[in-house]
Design a protein around this motif. Structure first.
Motif: not given
Length: 245
Positions: A18-20, A25-29, A131-134, A209-210
């Protein structure tokens, strides 16, 4: 070693997958503005020392604990029975010795950081907006500790205490514990341990890395003002008001 050992690896594998997938898909914030060069102190030297000591103990306990649970199936084919037996003697000693020390470190972290981790209404909005990540739109408001960090803190409190208490029961079988008590403690220790390690993978991901610029806060103790404004805007405003005085 039956049901728990059978399901445990799948839980860890699903979390890693799931993290991968999230990263792909979303990439680094990433930071939305160039670095300002203005550094704000986020953690003191003592806080960082406590964090990294406790984190090191956690990693050692996780590796030795997983070796105890899955070692026969995973490590014997790789190391052979003789080398595995030698390794496990050290692994069990390390695990049993460091467990109570980790519990002390955890209790110190609770005392040190609980005041910043009291849940508030704005944390619900943080979770609602992830958190504004997506997605698009303004970032949710956050104080020095955002909703996700608070969730990790309280999970760490509950899981860490459960692991610590059951670990001490198993470590010192001299207090009249019955066989049933030891069996239940083993089960709780193993189940909570797997869930604790799985949740920690998300914490480690976001802290490395997130999200760009997050790791520096705990490594160097300071973050750029741009990072603070983007991720912890209410804390950023408080710090900037303090610098202006």
């Amino acid at each position: 070693n039956g049901l728990v050992a059978g399901i445990g690896p799948w839980i860890l594998a699903v979390v890693l997958a799931a993290l991968l997938a999230f990263y792909l898909i979303v990439g680094k914030d990433r930071l939305e503005e160039p670095l300002s060069g203005v550094l704000l102190e986020r953690y003191s030297g003592g806080e960082r020392l406590l964090h990294w000591c406790t984190a090191t103990l956690f990693v050692l306990l996780a590796l030795t604990g997983l070796s105890t649970l899955f070692g026969r199936a995973v490590l014997i084919p790789v190391l052979g029975q003789g080398a595995f037996a030698g390794y496990m003697q050290w692994a069990l000693w390390i695990h049993n010795f460091l467990g109570p020390i980790f519990l002390v470190g955890l209790l110190l972290e609770i005392v040190l950081w609980v005041r910043n981790n009291i849940p508030k209404k704005i944390d619900l909005d943080w979770f609602f907006k992830m958190g504004g990540l997506v997605g698009k739109g303004p970032r949710p408001h956050a104080e020095k500790v955002n909703g996700g960090e608070k969730a990790w803190f309280w999970l760490m409190v509950v899981a860490g205490i459960a692991m610590g208490v059951t670990g001490v029961i198993l470590d010192f079988p001299i207090w009249g514990q019955t066989r049933g008590t030891m069996q239940v403690s083993h089960l709780i220790h193993a189940v909570v341990g797997i869930l604790f390690i799985s949740a920690s993978l998300g914490h480690i991901y976001m802290g490395t890395i997130g999200a760009e610029g997050t790791f520096e806060g705990m490594w160097r103790g300071k973050v750029d003002a741009v990072w603070a404004k983007q991720h912890q805007d209410l804390w950023y405003e408080q710090k900037m008001r303090g610098r202006a005085k």
